[in-house]
Write a protein that holds these residues in place. Structure first.
Motif, PDB file in Angstrom:
ATOM      1  N   TYR A  25       0.722  -1.193   0.118  1.00  0.00           N
ATOM      2  CA  TYR A  25       0.163  -0.177   0.137  1.00  0.00           C
ATOM      3  C   TYR A  25       0.614   1.208   0.031  1.00  0.00           C
ATOM      4  CZ  TYR A  25      -2.904   3.726   1.686  1.00  0.00           C
ATOM      5  OH  TYR A  25      -3.493   4.840   1.784  1.00  0.00           O
ATOM      6  N   VAL A  34       0.903   4.263  -2.929  1.00  0.00           N
ATOM      7  CA  VAL A  34       0.508   5.777  -2.641  1.00  0.00           C
ATOM      8  C   VAL A  34       1.482   6.688  -2.837  1.00  0.00           C
ATOM      9  CG1 VAL A  34      -0.236   7.120  -0.801  1.00  0.00           C
ATOM     10  CG2 VAL A  34      -1.292   4.957  -1.026  1.00  0.00           C
ATOM     11  N   TYR A  59       1.694   9.450  -5.619  1.00  0.00           N
ATOM     12  CA  TYR A  59       2.024  11.080  -5.363  1.00  0.00           C
ATOM     13  C   TYR A  59       3.325  11.624  -5.768  1.00  0.00           C
ATOM     14  CZ  TYR A  59      -2.477  11.294  -3.369  1.00  0.00           C
ATOM     15  OH  TYR A  59      -3.881  11.284  -3.374  1.00  0.00           O
ATOM     16  N   GLU A  84      -2.492  24.600  -5.019  1.00  0.00           N
ATOM     17  CA  GLU A  84      -1.959  24.026  -3.825  1.00  0.00           C
ATOM     18  C   GLU A  84      -3.028  23.036  -3.070  1.00  0.00           C
ATOM     19  OE1 GLU A  84      -0.217  27.046  -1.521  1.00  0.00           O
ATOM     20  OE2 GLU A  84       0.756  27.933  -3.363  1.00  0.00           O
ATOM     21  N   PHE A 122      -5.702  20.071  -3.144  1.00  0.00           N
ATOM     22  CA  PHE A 122      -5.770  18.814  -4.225  1.00  0.00           C
ATOM     23  C   PHE A 122      -7.217  18.379  -3.811  1.00  0.00           C
ATOM     24  CE2 PHE A 122      -0.984  17.952  -4.371  1.00  0.00           C
ATOM     25  CZ  PHE A 122      -0.955  19.093  -4.874  1.00  0.00           C
ATOM     26  N   GLY A 165      -3.740  13.580   5.732  1.00  0.00           N
ATOM     27  CA  GLY A 165      -3.524  13.461   4.311  1.00  0.00           C
ATOM     28  C   GLY A 165      -3.749  14.859   3.928  1.00  0.00           C
ATOM     29  N   CYS A 166      -2.472  15.508   3.911  1.00  0.00           N
ATOM     30  CA  CYS A 166      -2.436  17.044   3.950  1.00  0.00           C
ATOM     31  C   CYS A 166      -1.994  17.346   2.572  1.00  0.00           C
ATOM     32  CB  CYS A 166      -1.601  17.638   5.130  1.00  0.00           C
ATOM     33  SG  CYS A 166      -0.158  17.253   5.227  1.00  0.00           S
ATOM     34  N   GLY A 167      -1.519  16.543   1.723  1.00  0.00           N
ATOM     35  CA  GLY A 167      -1.008  17.237   0.427  1.00  0.00           C
ATOM     36  C   GLY A 167       0.148  18.044   0.738  1.00  0.00           C
ATOM     37  N   PRO A 188      -4.682  23.327   1.861  1.00  0.00           N
ATOM     38  CA  PRO A 188      -5.853  23.658   2.792  1.00  0.00           C
ATOM     39  C   PRO A 188      -5.107  23.947   4.096  1.00  0.00           C
ATOM     40  CG  PRO A 188      -6.136  21.412   1.507  1.00  0.00           C
ATOM     41  CD  PRO A 188      -4.716  22.174   1.189  1.00  0.00           C
ATOM     42  N   LEU A 205      -0.325  15.705   8.259  1.00  0.00           N
ATOM     43  CA  LEU A 205       0.180  14.303   8.440  1.00  0.00           C
ATOM     44  C   LEU A 205       0.299  13.859   7.082  1.00  0.00           C
ATOM     45  CD1 LEU A 205      -0.231  12.064  11.139  1.00  0.00           C
ATOM     46  CD2 LEU A 205      -0.786  11.149   8.702  1.00  0.00           C
ATOM     47  N   ASN A 206       1.425  13.345   6.606  1.00  0.00           N
ATOM     48  CA  ASN A 206       1.415  12.739   5.279  1.00  0.00           C
ATOM     49  C   ASN A 206       2.568  11.761   5.243  1.00  0.00           C
ATOM     50  OD1 ASN A 206       1.227  12.531   2.345  1.00  0.00           O
ATOM     51  ND2 ASN A 206       1.232  14.760   1.961  1.00  0.00           N
ATOM     52  N   GLN A 243       5.778  15.660  -0.996  1.00  0.00           N
ATOM     53  CA  GLN A 243       4.787  16.612  -0.734  1.00  0.00           C
ATOM     54  C   GLN A 243       5.520  17.181   0.442  1.00  0.00           C
ATOM     55  OE1 GLN A 243       0.808  14.811  -0.813  1.00  0.00           O
ATOM     56  NE2 GLN A 243       0.780  15.089  -2.966  1.00  0.00           N
ATOM     57  N   ALA A 256       4.024  10.249   8.298  1.00  0.00           N
ATOM     58  CA  ALA A 256       3.627   9.209   9.031  1.00  0.00           C
ATOM     59  C   ALA A 256       2.491   8.519   8.368  1.00  0.00           C
ATOM     60  CB  ALA A 256       2.716   9.826  10.396  1.00  0.00           C
ATOM     61  N   GLU A 257       2.238   7.253   8.557  1.00  0.00           N
ATOM     62  CA  GLU A 257       1.394   6.387   7.791  1.00  0.00           C
ATOM     63  C   GLU A 257      -0.078   6.089   8.701  1.00  0.00           C
ATOM     64  OE1 GLU A 257       0.947   4.393   4.452  1.00  0.00           O
ATOM     65  OE2 GLU A 257       3.139   4.528   5.362  1.00  0.00           O
ATOM     66  N   ILE A 258      -1.133   6.432   8.103  1.00  0.00           N
ATOM     67  CA  ILE A 258      -2.384   6.353   8.815  1.00  0.00           C
ATOM     68  C   ILE A 258      -3.045   5.116   8.556  1.00  0.00           C
ATOM     69  CG2 ILE A 258      -2.853   8.724   9.325  1.00  0.00           C
ATOM     70  CD1 ILE A 258      -4.904   8.158   6.711  1.00  0.00           C
ATOM     71  N   GLU A 259      -2.981   4.436   7.746  1.00  0.00           N
ATOM     72  CA  GLU A 259      -3.491   3.120   7.480  1.00  0.00           C
ATOM     73  C   GLU A 259      -3.062   2.115   6.763  1.00  0.00           C
ATOM     74  OE1 GLU A 259      -5.781   4.157   3.761  1.00  0.00           O
ATOM     75  OE2 GLU A 259      -7.252   2.870   4.501  1.00  0.00           O
TER      76      GLU A 259
HETATM   77  C1  LIG Z   1      -5.960  13.537  -2.784  1.00  0.00           C
HETATM   78  S1  LIG Z   1      -4.644  13.876  -1.677  1.00  0.00           S
HETATM   79  C2  LIG Z   1      -5.412  15.522  -0.582  1.00  0.00           C
HETATM   80  C3  LIG Z   1      -4.507  16.290  -0.263  1.00  0.00           C
HETATM   81  C4  LIG Z   1      -5.061  17.437   0.766  1.00  0.00           C
HETATM   82  N1  LIG Z   1      -5.949  16.892   1.594  1.00  0.00           N
HETATM   83  C5  LIG Z   1      -5.640  18.645  -0.062  1.00  0.00           C
HETATM   84  O1  LIG Z   1      -6.814  18.538  -0.275  1.00  0.00           O
HETATM   85  O2  LIG Z   1      -4.817  19.319  -0.891  1.00  0.00           O
HETATM   86  C6  LIG Z   1      -4.444  12.662  -0.507  1.00  0.00           C
HETATM   87  C7  LIG Z   1      -3.153  12.824   0.702  1.00  0.00           C
HETATM   88  O3  LIG Z   1      -3.351  11.712   1.605  1.00  0.00           O
HETATM   89  C8  LIG Z   1      -2.117  11.262   1.695  1.00  0.00           C
HETATM   90  N2  LIG Z   1      -2.085   9.959   2.328  1.00  0.00           N
HETATM   91  C9  LIG Z   1      -2.734   8.925   1.235  1.00  0.00           C
HETATM   92  N3  LIG Z   1      -2.519   7.661   2.124  1.00  0.00           N
HETATM   93  C10 LIG Z   1      -1.806   8.232   3.234  1.00  0.00           C
HETATM   94  C11 LIG Z   1      -1.603   7.334   4.421  1.00  0.00           C
HETATM   95  N4  LIG Z   1      -1.843   5.988   4.479  1.00  0.00           N
HETATM   96  N5  LIG Z   1      -0.895   8.025   5.455  1.00  0.00           N
HETATM   97  C12 LIG Z   1      -0.654   9.182   5.358  1.00  0.00           C
HETATM   98  N6  LIG Z   1      -1.054  10.107   4.290  1.00  0.00           N
HETATM   99  C13 LIG Z   1      -1.641   9.335   3.277  1.00  0.00           C
HETATM  100  C14 LIG Z   1      -1.350  11.502   0.272  1.00  0.00           C
HETATM  101  O4  LIG Z   1      -0.054  11.520   0.276  1.00  0.00           O
HETATM  102  C15 LIG Z   1      -1.958  12.984   0.028  1.00  0.00           C
HETATM  103  O5  LIG Z   1      -1.287  14.038   0.357  1.00  0.00           O
END
Ligand SMILES: C[S@@+](CC[C@H](N)C(=O)[O-])C[C@H]1O[C@@H](n2cnc3c(N)ncnc32)[C@H](O)[C@@H]1O
Length: 275
Positions: free
Chosen positions: A47, A51, A55, A68, A70, A108-110, A114, A129-130, A135, A157-160
């Motif tokens: 996973y 991901v 990205y 900026e 997403f 999941g801050c991209g 935001p 957190l990302n 990114q 960090a990894e959330i899932e």
């Molecule tokens: C669609 S982007 C949205 C980014 C941000 N929220 C925005 O609106 O600009 C999804 C984000 O979640 C992060 N992400 C996806 N899976 C993740 C995980 N398991 N742990 C941490 N971050 C994760 C990606 O790296 C990406 O930055």
């Protein structure tokens, strides 16, 4: 919409992947998918790799076309895409009822679009957190430029773990899961339902807009040729065109999913831990 130009797109393409490895990364990323012979089990076990590859490969395209932030947004008539995106970020701050000086976590801050808007709007400190290093480095640079680097930061960090691309769940299932996890749901709604301008409109090829020109059919055609030329002369890494191709396919899928009303990127819920 975005201030990034062709050279930023080319230099950021591939993120933290070595430029000479971009083509093989595209290959590997594509092979995670069923249409390229991929298996669900590999997507789950790899996973984080999937991901991160995604990205690393797409972030500079996102920034070039979308800006900026997403995400999609509920949108009023007469509002530009950029305005609707910012208003949605202000809406989130209002819903949370944050007060100046409070600390907020954006999971999941991209690259932090935001997060920066939220922090400036509400005078809060936001940590993003990302799990994608590229990114985060881009986000730190943009925080410095925006002048919020003293109050906002990032953690990698990894959330899932092990649940990559599960089947897309119904919003009713998300609601059930929130309740099962012990949250009290204050309110929830698919904000796409009564959005006067459909969320997918900027990506719909039959739509034209000067303010989000790069997302239109003509804009995308021009980007495609520009990427082809940059790759040909060696300014963009080999494999760049293939990234543009799979993003094009994704855009078409999003528009179709939106039109058929079988997919929403705008399911909102406000939930809290019971006292
Ligand atoms: C669609 S982007 C949205 C980014 C941000 N929220 C925005 O609106 O600009 C999804 C984000 O979640 C992060 N992400 C996806 N899976 C993740 C995980 N398991 N742990 C941490 N971050 C994760 C990606 O790296 C990406 O930055």
């Amino acid at each position: 919409m975005s201030k990034t130009g062709a050279m930023d797109l080319a230099s950021g393409l591939g993120g933290k992947i070595e430029k000479s490895d971009v083509l093989s990364a595209v290959d590997k990323y594509e092979k995670y998918h069923v249409c390229h012979g991929g298996e669900e089990e590999d997507r789950k076990s790899d996973y984080s790799d999937m991901v991160n590859k995604y990205y690393d490969l797409v972030t500079s395209f996102y920034e070039f076309g979308w800006g900026e932030s997403f995400h999609f947004a509920h949108r009023w008539k007469g509002e530009s895409l950029k305005e609707s995106i910012k208003r949605h970020e202000h809406f989130l701050a209002l819903q949370l009822g944050v007060k100046p000086g409070q600390k907020v976590l954006d999971v999941g801050c991209g690259i932090g679009g935001p997060l920066r808007e939220f922090a400036r709007f509400s005078s809060t400190s936001v940590t993003g957190l990302n799990n994608n290093e590229y990114q985060i480095s881009r986000g730190k640079e943009l925080n410095r430029i925006a002048g919020v680097d003293k109050t906002c930061d990032f953690v990698k960090a990894e959330i899932e773990i092990g649940d990559g691309l599960p089947d897309i769940r119904l919003t009713t299932k998300c609601l059930e899961a929130l309740k099962q996890a012990g949250f009290e749901v204050v309110w929830e709604k698919d904000l796409a339902v009564d959005s006067p301008v459909p969320w997918y409109l900027p990506l719909d090829k039959s739509h034209f807009s000067l303010s989000s020109f790069r997302l239109t059919a003509v804009g995308r055609f021009m980007t495609k040729n520009m990427v082809k030329a940059l790759e040909f002369v060696g300014l963009a890494p080999k494999g760049s065109q293939r990234v543009q191709d799979f993003l094009e396919k994704a855009a078409e899928g999003l528009v179709e999913g939106g039109k058929k009303e079988i997919f929403t990127p705008m399911y909102f819920f406000l939930a809290r831990k019971p006292e």
